[in-house]
Scaffold this motif. Structure first.
Motif, PDB file in Angstrom:
ATOM      1  N   TRP A  82      55.653 117.081  18.262  1.00  0.00           N
ATOM      2  CA  TRP A  82      56.599 118.100  18.006  1.00  0.00           C
ATOM      3  C   TRP A  82      57.620 118.569  19.160  1.00  0.00           C
ATOM      4  O   TRP A  82      57.011 119.047  20.136  1.00  0.00           O
ATOM      5  CB  TRP A  82      55.792 119.416  17.629  1.00  0.00           C
ATOM      6  CG  TRP A  82      57.001 120.585  17.086  1.00  0.00           C
ATOM      7  CD1 TRP A  82      57.790 121.530  17.641  1.00  0.00           C
ATOM      8  CD2 TRP A  82      57.177 120.770  15.578  1.00  0.00           C
ATOM      9  NE1 TRP A  82      58.574 122.414  17.073  1.00  0.00           N
ATOM     10  CE2 TRP A  82      58.228 121.979  15.791  1.00  0.00           C
ATOM     11  CE3 TRP A  82      56.770 120.557  14.461  1.00  0.00           C
ATOM     12  CZ2 TRP A  82      58.933 122.347  14.615  1.00  0.00           C
ATOM     13  CZ3 TRP A  82      57.253 121.172  13.268  1.00  0.00           C
ATOM     14  CH2 TRP A  82      58.375 122.220  13.374  1.00  0.00           C
ATOM     15  N   ARG A  83      58.772 118.193  19.213  1.00  0.00           N
ATOM     16  CA  ARG A  83      59.741 118.142  20.592  1.00  0.00           C
ATOM     17  C   ARG A  83      60.676 119.174  20.727  1.00  0.00           C
ATOM     18  O   ARG A  83      61.624 119.238  21.395  1.00  0.00           O
ATOM     19  CB  ARG A  83      60.550 116.801  20.429  1.00  0.00           C
ATOM     20  CG  ARG A  83      59.746 115.274  20.070  1.00  0.00           C
ATOM     21  CD  ARG A  83      58.712 115.510  21.451  1.00  0.00           C
ATOM     22  NE  ARG A  83      57.915 113.972  21.341  1.00  0.00           N
ATOM     23  CZ  ARG A  83      56.670 114.046  21.738  1.00  0.00           C
ATOM     24  NH1 ARG A  83      56.201 115.023  22.340  1.00  0.00           N
ATOM     25  NH2 ARG A  83      56.136 113.017  21.417  1.00  0.00           N
ATOM     26  N   ILE A  84      60.980 120.118  19.724  1.00  0.00           N
ATOM     27  CA  ILE A  84      61.586 121.290  19.782  1.00  0.00           C
ATOM     28  C   ILE A  84      60.909 122.768  19.959  1.00  0.00           C
ATOM     29  O   ILE A  84      60.067 122.878  19.131  1.00  0.00           O
ATOM     30  CB  ILE A  84      62.671 121.102  18.441  1.00  0.00           C
ATOM     31  CG1 ILE A  84      63.485 122.513  18.613  1.00  0.00           C
ATOM     32  CG2 ILE A  84      61.752 121.329  17.208  1.00  0.00           C
ATOM     33  CD1 ILE A  84      64.778 122.624  17.405  1.00  0.00           C
ATOM     34  N   GLU A  85      61.556 123.537  20.825  1.00  0.00           N
ATOM     35  CA  GLU A  85      60.990 124.676  21.195  1.00  0.00           C
ATOM     36  C   GLU A  85      61.483 125.463  20.160  1.00  0.00           C
ATOM     37  O   GLU A  85      62.480 125.673  19.704  1.00  0.00           O
ATOM     38  CB  GLU A  85      61.371 125.225  22.627  1.00  0.00           C
ATOM     39  CG  GLU A  85      60.736 126.561  23.071  1.00  0.00           C
ATOM     40  CD  GLU A  85      61.593 127.061  24.319  1.00  0.00           C
ATOM     41  OE1 GLU A  85      60.927 128.104  24.714  1.00  0.00           O
ATOM     42  OE2 GLU A  85      62.652 126.854  24.522  1.00  0.00           O
ATOM     43  N   ILE A  86      60.244 126.451  19.668  1.00  0.00           N
ATOM     44  CA  ILE A  86      60.291 127.293  18.398  1.00  0.00           C
ATOM     45  C   ILE A  86      59.743 128.577  19.151  1.00  0.00           C
ATOM     46  O   ILE A  86      58.675 128.603  19.195  1.00  0.00           O
ATOM     47  CB  ILE A  86      59.812 126.956  17.162  1.00  0.00           C
ATOM     48  CG1 ILE A  86      60.478 125.528  16.640  1.00  0.00           C
ATOM     49  CG2 ILE A  86      59.952 128.107  16.042  1.00  0.00           C
ATOM     50  CD1 ILE A  86      61.530 125.843  16.270  1.00  0.00           C
ATOM     51  N   LYS A  87      60.657 129.812  19.342  1.00  0.00           N
ATOM     52  CA  LYS A  87      60.054 130.818  20.053  1.00  0.00           C
ATOM     53  C   LYS A  87      58.887 131.231  19.470  1.00  0.00           C
ATOM     54  O   LYS A  87      58.024 131.838  20.068  1.00  0.00           O
ATOM     55  CB  LYS A  87      61.447 131.626  20.252  1.00  0.00           C
ATOM     56  CG  LYS A  87      62.493 131.140  21.069  1.00  0.00           C
ATOM     57  CD  LYS A  87      62.283 130.984  22.439  1.00  0.00           C
ATOM     58  CE  LYS A  87      63.514 130.697  23.783  1.00  0.00           C
ATOM     59  NZ  LYS A  87      63.208 130.660  24.959  1.00  0.00           N
ATOM     60  N   ARG A  88      59.236 131.310  18.073  1.00  0.00           N
ATOM     61  CA  ARG A  88      58.248 132.294  17.444  1.00  0.00           C
ATOM     62  C   ARG A  88      56.806 131.735  17.210  1.00  0.00           C
ATOM     63  O   ARG A  88      55.927 132.190  16.947  1.00  0.00           O
ATOM     64  CB  ARG A  88      59.002 132.349  15.965  1.00  0.00           C
ATOM     65  CG  ARG A  88      57.931 133.483  14.999  1.00  0.00           C
ATOM     66  CD  ARG A  88      58.963 134.161  13.939  1.00  0.00           C
ATOM     67  NE  ARG A  88      58.356 135.085  13.261  1.00  0.00           N
ATOM     68  CZ  ARG A  88      58.599 135.919  12.320  1.00  0.00           C
ATOM     69  NH1 ARG A  88      60.146 135.908  12.218  1.00  0.00           N
ATOM     70  NH2 ARG A  88      58.149 136.773  11.657  1.00  0.00           N
ATOM     71  N   TYR A  89      56.968 130.361  17.638  1.00  0.00           N
ATOM     72  CA  TYR A  89      55.805 129.538  17.281  1.00  0.00           C
ATOM     73  C   TYR A  89      55.554 128.691  18.497  1.00  0.00           C
ATOM     74  O   TYR A  89      55.544 127.530  18.491  1.00  0.00           O
ATOM     75  CB  TYR A  89      55.672 128.736  15.950  1.00  0.00           C
ATOM     76  CG  TYR A  89      55.879 129.563  14.797  1.00  0.00           C
ATOM     77  CD1 TYR A  89      55.038 130.448  14.349  1.00  0.00           C
ATOM     78  CD2 TYR A  89      56.977 129.641  14.012  1.00  0.00           C
ATOM     79  CE1 TYR A  89      55.062 131.058  13.111  1.00  0.00           C
ATOM     80  CE2 TYR A  89      57.277 130.312  13.132  1.00  0.00           C
ATOM     81  CZ  TYR A  89      56.293 131.130  12.328  1.00  0.00           C
ATOM     82  OH  TYR A  89      56.384 131.772  11.398  1.00  0.00           O
ATOM     83  N   PRO A  90      54.952 129.230  19.725  1.00  0.00           N
ATOM     84  CA  PRO A  90      54.830 128.607  20.936  1.00  0.00           C
ATOM     85  C   PRO A  90      53.853 127.295  20.913  1.00  0.00           C
ATOM     86  O   PRO A  90      53.944 126.592  21.772  1.00  0.00           O
ATOM     87  CB  PRO A  90      54.555 129.588  21.884  1.00  0.00           C
ATOM     88  CG  PRO A  90      53.943 130.688  21.113  1.00  0.00           C
ATOM     89  CD  PRO A  90      54.527 130.739  19.811  1.00  0.00           C
TER      90      PRO A  90
END
Length: 769
Positions: free
Chosen positions: A197-205
């Motif tokens: 998983w290569r994209i930072e998602i702030k809500r799901y670190p």
């Protein structure tokens, strides 16, 4: 402007040198004229006052010219266009098509005019090519001409898979620049899959804390890293998107669902079907992990998409939808209850419901869903766009249903396919997707009516990276095949001409070199042919040399010296005495190198040796990969041929007169392939020793056994090893079947080379092929 020559769709004329310079993709219309204009460091670039987009396009031209030609031009706002390069915003431009432009070169200056920002940019790209006709530096004289140009298709794309192997943000920008220089305008960025998983998602670190990293097979051994992965921060993504936008490229993100979800489920097990946490996958192929269909999981998906949409302004969001094996859904009482509650027919219909719900969420936020053609299987929202990868059938079905489609079929436009069958070709899938096959691709299926064909938005080529671990591999896979793609999606279909195209590539290769960008020379690589068995008998060989493109001057030597343009020019078959060492290299008309030196050693040992990549599969399975020794190896070589369904190859027409032994160089490979329902197709052969054997059969794979060579214990042996065995005396030429009997729940094995030995012979030379 008095016309000296007129070329409309000039490739139709069959004039290999019809274009005055190398322009790729071919313009829609081009006229040459008498006269010329010289551009040097004193030539200004004039742009309209206050026109930020024109300045941006002009600055790209300035920067790229400085890198590639050593010219340093200055931008002037609102100045005189006389003896200058002028970018003109012209609402009344005769080129009315979106992204189109007009470019005029006279003895008094150069003018680019366009109605929109993209047109100005693409006019600048064409001018850059006019100003870089060769590898020289400094001032350049440009022939007078007129170009009117516009694209054939609106979607001109490349898909980059960053989930399987991770590229840095700067690497992604490098690809974006090459796309821009070929007038390609969509980067489909594959950011999530089972392997990362290569994209930072702030809500799901945890998606990047856990999901962005995997523990490779045999971690820490033979160069395999202890931990593999990486991800893009949101700031990096904004930067990449802005970089692309400045080059008129839209970045379309892909967030896979409901399948290819193992990295996500490894991060948050509650969104999976079983509730158990799997590892981030190290296996290529089709893994079983799916999202569940609980309300909480849809909330997770919606929250992820909110952050994705905030980062990517693209109209389209790609949701994957491919290869979702339904085993977990079938085995789950909760999922089965959901299917009944929704009055759905089956799991395919549930996927259709899943995708439809996501599509509705995107539509409510002003976006449009695009997915792989499996989204058609269970029903799909009316406004969904379909990307056809399972051949062209999905596109035909979707267009007839009224859906917009993007052509991206396998294997036609899969750039992870190898570019040649030469022994030194890099890793990738088979069959070969050479430069000519990309150039010949037709995005409009013949089965579509004219009305249905209007739903074809365009085409894109895909760079899947299971076997492309570094940016050097990406460059080798993409270039020059995206040159061919650019002409397929930009230029008029009637204008395509293979000989004209390859004649324009030498200048493009010089542009790659000036930008320190790698490219494959497979299309021009000399392929040195001879009858090895006849050479053994006669001590002479008739040698022919060819290349895929049928273009370029091939110079060769017979004594092992390095060929240059003064070496003999290949004009037809020639005879050499054995032993000899043939070296060949391909040159363009200007003397620049089109393909690096290839070597063929002709001596007793090498004529009795075949490389593993040269041996065909045994009958029964066409599947074939060329892979490196470890899944994450970063070198370009060595490469081994494998069939994950049947570890068996053949040595055709093996010359067995006088042969009394066989020598095999073998490599042990990781069996990191998730085959899902195809696992049942893997051939298991009986073995008589603990770790299996390499068995040699005569004539057929069920023929008499000539030799059995036990495989060593993988726990204590080196990854590369040799096997030797005696052979019974046999006369004549026979096919040898070379089958590995290793247990199929253990490692794979592949042949580096196989050598036949005659009486009194040592191991001998395993020559470069």
């Amino acid at each position: 402007m008095r016309l000296a020559g007129v070329i409309f769709f000039f490739a139709l004329c069959g004039l290999v040198q019809a274009s005055p310079v190398s322009i790729i993709p071919l313009p829609a219309q081009l006229q040459t004229a008498e006269g010329s204009f010289t551009v040097d460091d004193n030539t200004p670039i004039v742009i309209p006052s206050g026109d930020a987009a024109a300045r941006q396009s002009a600055q790209y031209l300035v920067d790229t010219l400085a890198r590639t030609r050593g010219l340093h031009l200055k931008i002037v706002e609102g100045g005189s266009a006389a003896n200058a390069i002028a970018f003109v915003r012209n609402p009344a431009s005769p080129v009315t098509q979106a992204e189109g432009y007009k470019l005029d070169v006279t003895s008094h200056g150069i003018t680019i005019d366009a109605r929109d920002d993209a047109g100005l940019f693409y006019g600048g790209i064409t001018l850059w090519q006019l100003l870089t006709p060769d590898a020289q530096k400094g001032a350049v004289q440009v022939q007078a001409l007129h170009i009117s140009d516009w694209p054939r298709f609106a979607w001109r794309g490349v898909m980059l898979d960053s989930a399987r192997h991770f590229q840095s943000a700067s690497d992604v920008k490098l690809l974006i620049d090459q796309m821009a220089q070929h007038k390609l305008n969509v980067l489909h960025w594959h950011l999530t899959d089972d392997q990362g998983w290569r994209i930072e998602i702030k809500r799901y670190p945890e998606l990047t804390h856990i999901g962005a990293w995997r523990t490779p097979p045999d971690a820490g051994h033979d160069g395999e890293p202890l931990r593999y992965g990486g991800f893009y921060t949101q700031d990096e993504i904004r930067d990449v998107v802005a970089y692309a936008t400045a080059r008129h490229i839209t970045v379309v993100p892909e967030i896979d669902m409901p399948g290819h979800a193992q990295a996500a489920v490894a991060s948050y097990p509650q969104i999976g079907v079983t509730g158990k946490r799997p590892p981030v996958s190290v296996d290529w192929g089709v893994n079983p992990y799916l999202y569940n269909v609980d309300d909480a999981t849809f909330q997770f998906v919606d929250n992820v998409l909110d952050e994705v949409m905030a980062l990517f302004p693209s109209h389209y969001i790609h949701v994957g939808g491919d290869e979702a094996v339904k085993d977990q859904w079938k085995a789950s009482p909760a999922i089965q209850a959901k299917i009944r509650a929704l009055h759905l027919k089956d799991e395919d219909a549930l996927q259709g419901w899943f995708i439809g719900r996501v599509g509705s969420y995107l539509a409510a936020h002003g976006r449009r869903m695009i997915g792989w053609d499996e989204i058609l299987d269970g029903g799909v929202p009316a406004d969904a766009t379909v990307m056809s990868w399972r051949g062209t059938d999905g596109a035909i079905k979707a267009a007839k249903m009224g859906h917009d489609v993007v052509m991206s079929p396998s294997p036609d436009l899969y750039l992870d396919g190898v570019q040649s069958d030469l022994p030194d070709e890099t890793a990738g899938r088979v069959p070969v997707r050479d430069l000519a096959s990309i150039y010949a691709f037709n995005p409009i299926p013949a089965q579509l009516s004219a009305t249905q064909a209007k739903h074809v938005l365009g085409a894109q080529a895909n760079i899947w990276t299971e076997h492309i671990p570094t940016m050097q591999h990406v460059e080798h896979a993409a270039l020059p095949r995206i040159d061919a793609l650019s002409e397929v999606v930009w230029s008029p279909a009637s204008a395509r001409n293979w000989k004209n195209f390859v004649a324009r590539l030498p200048a493009q290769f010089e542009r790659y070199a000036d930008q320190q960008v790698d490219q494959a020379d497979s299309a021009f690589a000399p392929n040195i042919h001879l009858d090895a068995n006849k050479a053994l008998k006669m001590h002479r060989a008739t040698v022919t040399i060819s290349n895929q493109a049928g273009y370029g001057a091939i110079h060769y030597t017979e004594d092992g010296s390095t060929p240059d343009i003064h070496a003999p020019l290949y004009r037809g078959p020639f005879v050499v005495n054995v032993p000899a060492t043939i070296k060949a290299k391909t040159f363009a008309e200007d003397g620049s190198v089109l393909a690096a030196e290839r070597v063929r050693v002709l001596d007793h040992d090498s004529l009795l040796t075949r490389l593993g990549v040269e041996l065909p599969n045994c009958p029964g399975s066409d599947f074939r990969l060329r892979i490196q020794p470890m899944p994450d190896a970063t070198s370009m070589a060595p490469v081994y041929a494998v069939n994950v369904f049947d570890s068996c190859e053949q040595f055709p027409a093996a010359p067995l007169d006088g042969v009394n032994a066989i020598h095999a160089d073998v490599v042990r490979l990781e069996r990191n392939y998730a085959l899902a329902h195809d696992q049942k197709l893997v051939v298991s052969r009986p073995h008589t020793t603990p770790y299996g054997e390499l068995v040699v059969h005569l004539d057929r794979c069920d023929g008499p056994t000539l030799a059995t060579m036990p495989l060593p214990n993988p726990a204590v042996s080196a990854r590369k090893f040799s096997l030797d065995a005696s052979l019974p005396q046999t006369q004549g030429e026979h096919t040898l079947c070379l089958a590995f009997t290793a247990p199929i729940d253990g490692p794979l094995y592949a042949l580096g080379s196989i050598s036949l030995k005659t009486a009194g012979e040592g191991r001998g030379s395993l020559a470069s092929r």
